[in-house]
Design a protein around this motif. Structure first.
Motif, PDB file in Angstrom:
ATOM      1  N   THR A 111       0.790  -1.235   0.000  1.00 44.64           N
ATOM      2  CA  THR A 111       0.000   0.000   0.000  1.00 44.64           C
ATOM      3  C   THR A 111       0.819   1.280   0.000  1.00 44.64           C
ATOM      4  OG1 THR A 111      -0.124  -0.138   2.417  1.00 44.64           O
ATOM      5  CG2 THR A 111      -1.958  -1.081   1.175  1.00 44.64           C
ATOM      6  N   LEU A 113       2.470   4.411  -0.925  1.00 43.71           N
ATOM      7  CA  LEU A 113       2.323   5.247  -2.106  1.00 43.71           C
ATOM      8  C   LEU A 113       3.646   5.927  -2.419  1.00 43.71           C
ATOM      9  CD1 LEU A 113      -1.177   6.922  -1.573  1.00 43.71           C
ATOM     10  CD2 LEU A 113      -0.579   4.862  -2.852  1.00 43.71           C
ATOM     11  N   ASP A 114       4.255   5.493  -3.471  1.00 44.34           N
ATOM     12  CA  ASP A 114       5.540   6.023  -3.900  1.00 44.34           C
ATOM     13  C   ASP A 114       5.664   5.750  -5.390  1.00 44.34           C
ATOM     14  OD1 ASP A 114       8.615   5.461  -4.502  1.00 44.34           O
ATOM     15  OD2 ASP A 114       8.487   6.830  -2.789  1.00 44.34           O
ATOM     16  N   ILE A 118       3.936   1.739  -5.112  1.00 43.92           N
ATOM     17  CA  ILE A 118       2.545   1.852  -5.558  1.00 43.92           C
ATOM     18  C   ILE A 118       2.337   3.287  -6.036  1.00 43.92           C
ATOM     19  CG2 ILE A 118       0.120   1.615  -4.936  1.00 43.92           C
ATOM     20  CD1 ILE A 118       1.709  -0.998  -4.895  1.00 43.92           C
ATOM     21  N   SER A 119       2.206   3.470  -7.310  1.00 46.54           N
ATOM     22  CA  SER A 119       2.142   4.812  -7.866  1.00 46.54           C
ATOM     23  C   SER A 119       0.897   5.564  -7.391  1.00 46.54           C
ATOM     24  CB  SER A 119       2.136   4.755  -9.400  1.00 46.54           C
ATOM     25  OG  SER A 119       1.902   6.039  -9.945  1.00 46.54           O
ATOM     26  N   PRO A 120       1.076   6.806  -6.953  1.00 47.87           N
ATOM     27  CA  PRO A 120      -0.091   7.627  -6.590  1.00 47.87           C
ATOM     28  C   PRO A 120      -1.032   7.849  -7.772  1.00 47.87           C
ATOM     29  CG  PRO A 120       1.938   8.584  -5.729  1.00 47.87           C
ATOM     30  CD  PRO A 120       2.341   7.492  -6.674  1.00 47.87           C
ATOM     31  N   GLY A 125      -3.711   4.030  -5.910  1.00 44.83           N
ATOM     32  CA  GLY A 125      -3.195   5.253  -5.306  1.00 44.83           C
ATOM     33  C   GLY A 125      -4.262   6.327  -5.195  1.00 44.83           C
ATOM     34  N   THR A 128      -6.802   5.354  -2.515  1.00 49.09           N
ATOM     35  CA  THR A 128      -6.253   5.558  -1.168  1.00 49.09           C
ATOM     36  C   THR A 128      -6.338   7.018  -0.759  1.00 49.09           C
ATOM     37  OG1 THR A 128      -4.721   3.701  -1.484  1.00 49.09           O
ATOM     38  CG2 THR A 128      -4.234   5.244   0.298  1.00 49.09           C
ATOM     39  N   LYS A 129      -5.945   7.914  -1.646  1.00 45.97           N
ATOM     40  CA  LYS A 129      -5.948   9.343  -1.320  1.00 45.97           C
ATOM     41  C   LYS A 129      -7.364   9.886  -1.144  1.00 45.97           C
ATOM     42  CE  LYS A 129      -3.255  10.435  -4.800  1.00 45.97           C
ATOM     43  NZ  LYS A 129      -2.447  11.263  -5.753  1.00 45.97           N
ATOM     44  N   VAL A 135      -2.162   5.708   4.975  1.00 43.70           N
ATOM     45  CA  VAL A 135      -2.007   4.339   4.482  1.00 43.70           C
ATOM     46  C   VAL A 135      -2.188   3.319   5.597  1.00 43.70           C
ATOM     47  CG1 VAL A 135      -0.368   2.718   3.454  1.00 43.70           C
ATOM     48  CG2 VAL A 135      -0.528   5.052   2.564  1.00 43.70           C
TER      49      VAL A 135
END
Length: 305
Positions: A111, A113-114, A118-120, A125, A128-129, A135
């Motif tokens: 999970t 996000l980077d 895991i690309s935003p 991504g 999640t946001k 996270v």
């Protein structure tokens, strides 16, 4: 996508524009023009010169009508034969659709996000946001959903999570009253690069429908073109869409587990990957219309085209 850019795009001229449609529309309006002239000759002869002097307007109207007939259609829906179940294909943002989301994930359900993990920008991504403040909260929900699922522990993995689940494992979560199914469709390495295969996608889809049969809530299932982005499945998007539709229809032969499948195509995929919506519309209509269903004594459903 705005109308001007659409009509100027290579996608329109390759996938939507038709000389047959253009010429057909022009000839239809010319036929209307000739009919008007014939009627006017006998009833209102004084209008004939006016009609003939404005002949070019009928040609223009015919041309404009042909562009209307080949206009941008962003959605179509078909009903399964002998089933109260719909398949809709729509161009848009999956996170703006109504229904339960399907989020493609990896076998470790990472999970972080980077851009190197895991690309935003990925659907996971963005989800999640939109639905989580952090996270860690998502991790807690996933862990709770997966607590009874079979898994292996990869103690040699130092980046990301160490629990590895089989392809097709589903984690159901409901943040902010929005149900989402995280579906394991890809392997992942220590650097966060996901690797999916077409065969694994087929396995994942079959296991997902089975999960819905036992744990679904009959809400519309909203699904992207799974594996076509950061999972790196080396298959044309249209082929993936065909497989999702075929797999779904076959699963519906056994039991009804939702009222509607919504397949969402990102606008950039439509133009960049030259997805032909007309062909896809015809394919979906054919599958829905001509697939008959029967259920074996064992309870296994079979879809026959």
């Amino acid at each position: 996508m705005n109308w001007i850019s659409y009509y100027l795009s290579p996608y329109y001229w390759k996938c939507r524009f038709s000389w047959r449609t253009l010429l057909g529309s022009v000839f239809v309006f010319l036929g209307v023009f000739v009919t008007f002239v014939e009627i006017a000759t006998y009833v209102y002869p004084e209008t004939v010169p006016f009609l003939k002097s404005n002949f070019h307007y009928f040609v223009i109207l015919g041309t404009l009508w042909s562009f209307w007939e080949t206009r941008l259609i962003l959605s179509f829906t078909h009903q399964l034969h002998n089933r109260d179940i719909l398949i809709q294909v729509i161009v848009g943002d999956i996170l703006k659709m109504k229904g339960d989301y399907v989020i493609g994930s990896n076998v470790t359900f990472d999970t972080v996000l980077d851009k190197n993990f895991i690309s935003p920008k990925s659907i996971q991504g963005q989800f999640t946001k939109k639905y989580y403040d952090n996270v860690a909260h998502l991790d807690n929900d996933l862990d709770g959903s997966l607590k009874d699922q079979a898994h292996e522990v990869d103690s040699n993995r130092h980046a990301g999570k160490q629990k590895r689940y089989p392809i097709g494992t589903v984690a159901r979560i409901s943040p902010k009253n929005q149900t989402a199914y995280f579906l394991a469709i890809a392997e992942i390495n220590d650097r966060g690069n996901a690797t999916g295969t077409y065969e694994n996608l087929k396995v994942a889809l079959a296991r997902f429908w089975d999960f819905l049969i036992n744990h679904g809530n009959m809400e519309p299932i909203v699904m992207p073109i799974l594996g076509s982005g950061f999972s790196r499945i080396n298959q044309k998007r249209e082929d993936i869409i065909h497989e999702i539709i075929n797999s779904f229809v076959a699963a519906c032969a056994a039991r009804k587990f939702c009222e509607k499948l919504v397949l969402v195509i990102h606008p950039k995929d439509l133009t960049n990957c030259k997805i032909n919506l007309t062909d896809l519309d015809n394919y979906t209509a054919h599958i829905c219309r001509y697939t008959s269903h029967k259920t074996e004594i064992t309870g296994v459903g079979i879809g026959i085209v």
